[in-house]
Design an enzyme around this catalytic site. Structure first.
Site, short mmCIF file in Angstrom:
data_model
loop_
_atom_site.label_atom_id
_atom_site.label_comp_id
_atom_site.label_asym_id
_atom_site.label_seq_id
_atom_site.Cartn_x
_atom_site.Cartn_y
_atom_site.Cartn_z
N SER A 43 0.85 -1.19 0.00
CA SER A 43 0.00 0.00 0.00
C SER A 43 0.88 1.24 0.00
O SER A 43 1.69 1.43 0.92
CB SER A 43 -0.88 0.04 1.26
OG SER A 43 -1.32 1.37 1.49
N HIS A 91 -1.07 -1.31 -4.26
CA HIS A 91 -2.38 -0.99 -3.65
C HIS A 91 -2.44 0.51 -3.43
O HIS A 91 -1.55 1.10 -2.79
CB HIS A 91 -2.52 -1.74 -2.32
CG HIS A 91 -3.85 -1.61 -1.67
ND1 HIS A 91 -4.97 -2.28 -2.11
CD2 HIS A 91 -4.24 -0.88 -0.59
CE1 HIS A 91 -5.99 -1.97 -1.32
NE2 HIS A 91 -5.58 -1.13 -0.40
N ASP A 115 -4.47 3.57 -2.04
CA ASP A 115 -5.53 3.92 -1.08
C ASP A 115 -6.06 5.33 -1.29
O ASP A 115 -5.38 6.31 -0.99
CB ASP A 115 -4.98 3.79 0.35
CG ASP A 115 -4.91 2.36 0.81
OD1 ASP A 115 -3.90 1.96 1.40
OD2 ASP A 115 -5.89 1.62 0.57
N MET A 125 -8.58 8.16 -0.21
CA MET A 125 -9.39 8.57 0.94
C MET A 125 -9.86 10.01 0.75
O MET A 125 -9.09 10.86 0.31
CB MET A 125 -8.55 8.46 2.22
CG MET A 125 -8.03 7.07 2.50
SD MET A 125 -7.07 7.02 4.03
CE MET A 125 -6.44 5.33 3.95
N HIS A 137 -8.17 1.18 -4.18
CA HIS A 137 -9.12 0.96 -3.07
C HIS A 137 -9.80 2.29 -2.80
O HIS A 137 -9.19 3.20 -2.21
CB HIS A 137 -8.34 0.45 -1.85
CG HIS A 137 -9.16 0.33 -0.62
ND1 HIS A 137 -8.58 0.10 0.62
CD2 HIS A 137 -10.50 0.39 -0.40
CE1 HIS A 137 -9.54 0.05 1.54
NE2 HIS A 137 -10.71 0.22 0.94
N MET A 163 -11.96 4.61 -0.85
CA MET A 163 -12.60 4.88 0.43
C MET A 163 -13.22 6.26 0.32
O MET A 163 -12.78 7.24 0.96
CB MET A 163 -11.57 4.81 1.58
CG MET A 163 -11.10 3.40 1.87
SD MET A 163 -9.59 3.31 2.80
CE MET A 163 -8.39 3.42 1.45
N MET A 188 -11.29 -6.01 5.05
CA MET A 188 -10.53 -5.07 5.88
C MET A 188 -10.27 -5.71 7.25
O MET A 188 -11.21 -6.14 7.94
CB MET A 188 -11.29 -3.76 6.06
CG MET A 188 -11.48 -2.93 4.79
SD MET A 188 -9.92 -2.49 4.01
CE MET A 188 -9.22 -1.41 5.25
N ASP A 213 -6.56 -6.63 4.00
CA ASP A 213 -5.99 -5.28 4.03
C ASP A 213 -6.01 -4.69 5.43
O ASP A 213 -7.06 -4.40 5.98
CB ASP A 213 -6.82 -4.39 3.08
CG ASP A 213 -6.23 -3.01 2.90
OD1 ASP A 213 -6.89 -2.19 2.23
OD2 ASP A 213 -5.13 -2.75 3.42
C1 DX5 Z 1 -6.37 1.54 5.41
C2 DX5 Z 1 -5.90 1.13 4.03
C3 DX5 Z 1 -4.85 0.06 4.08
C4 DX5 Z 1 -3.58 0.49 4.82
C5 DX5 Z 1 -2.71 -0.72 5.08
O1 DX5 Z 1 -7.56 2.28 5.30
O2 DX5 Z 1 -6.98 0.65 3.25
O3 DX5 Z 1 -4.53 -0.33 2.73
O4 DX5 Z 1 -2.87 1.43 4.05
O5 DX5 Z 1 -1.61 -0.28 5.85
P1 DX5 Z 1 -0.91 -1.28 6.90
O6 DX5 Z 1 -0.45 -2.47 6.10
O7 DX5 Z 1 0.23 -0.46 7.45
O8 DX5 Z 1 -1.92 -1.65 7.92
ZN ZN Z 2 -6.44 -0.27 1.33
#
Ligand code: DX5
Ligand code: ZN
Length: 221
Positions: A9, A34, A36, A38, A68, A70, A139, A177
């Site tokens: 990620s 990956h 992310d 947000m 991903h 969010m 998750m 994840d």
């Molecule tokens: C959290 C993300 C994850 C996160 C994983 O909302 O969707 O992908 O970045 O990070 P680690 O592996 O450090 O938990």
């Molecule tokens: Zn993620």
């Protein structure tokens, strides 16, 4: 067990050197990236959008980019990420007014589609979409941040999801994840996951004596 995949990620990467970080972690043996996204609305954090995905493609990243989302609402950003070169787009069912239509938007755009399940989100959302999805993302933390601890109840949920996928007879990836580390990944794989997101476990363990900086930790995962 089908092939396993490691998906670092980039939330935990050095954003000031993102292209090089992605190049290095892929050269270290990672299988895909990956990404992310947000929006500080669906989750209490703000990261990056489609232009950064496009920038990685322009930088020369050809590996699979697993986006991903969010974000809420989700549909408008699906088109942006399709145009920016996303290969996989997953979203949280709570963020779509019409889940089937959001999945169709992704598929019609030529990407693989998946649903993301927060720790308390029931897998019942899968009941009528197993023929449309290419990935289930479980998750194992509450979304919004890297570096959190793995929530153990995710193991039973992975077992349940694995049973659903096997019963469907379709080639659907099962991604986990959040809080995935060297010391828990074997147990997580035994529960049925085949695709592993790892952010802090990788990017917080860069080694100067590794050719690409992350060879040792990617190999250990
Ligand atoms: C959290 C993300 C994850 C996160 C994983 O909302 O969707 O992908 O970045 O990070 P680690 O592996 O450090 O938990
Ligand atoms: Zn993620």
């Amino acid at each position: 067990m089908t092939d396993c995949r490691i998906a670092p990620s980039i939330l935990s990467a050095d954003f000031a050197r993102l292209g090089a970080e992605v190049e290095n972690v892929l050269a270290s043996g990672a299988d895909m990236i990956h990404f992310d996204v947000m929006d500080n609305h669906f989750v209490p954090n703000l990261t990056f959008g489609a232009p950064v995905c496009k920038a990685l493609r322009n930088y020369g990243v050809t590996a699979t980019i697993d986006v991903h989302l969010m974000v809420d609402p989700v549909d408008r950003l699906i088109g942006d990420f399709l145009d920016a070169g996303a290969d996989i787009i997953t979203f949280h069912p709570e963020a779509s007014a019409h889940i089937d239509r959001s999945l169709s938007l992704i598929k019609e755009g030529g990407a693989k589609a998946g649903l993301v399940f927060n720790p308390a989100t029931p897998l019942a959302y899968l009941d009528y979409v197993m023929d449309k999805i290419d990935m289930v993302l479980i998750m194992s933390v509450n979304p919004g941040f890297g570096g959190q601890s793995f929530i153990p109840t995710a193991l039973d949920k992975l077992r349940d999801a694995r049973a659903r996928i096997d019963a469907s007879g379709r080639d659907i990836w099962l991604e986990v994840d959040g809080g995935v580390k060297v010391d828990n990944i074997k147990e997580i794989a035994a529960a049925g996951a085949d695709t592993f997101v790892a952010g802090s476990a990788i990017f917080n363990h860069r080694r100067d004596d590794d050719p690409n900086g992350y060879d040792s930790v990617v190999r250990d995962l």
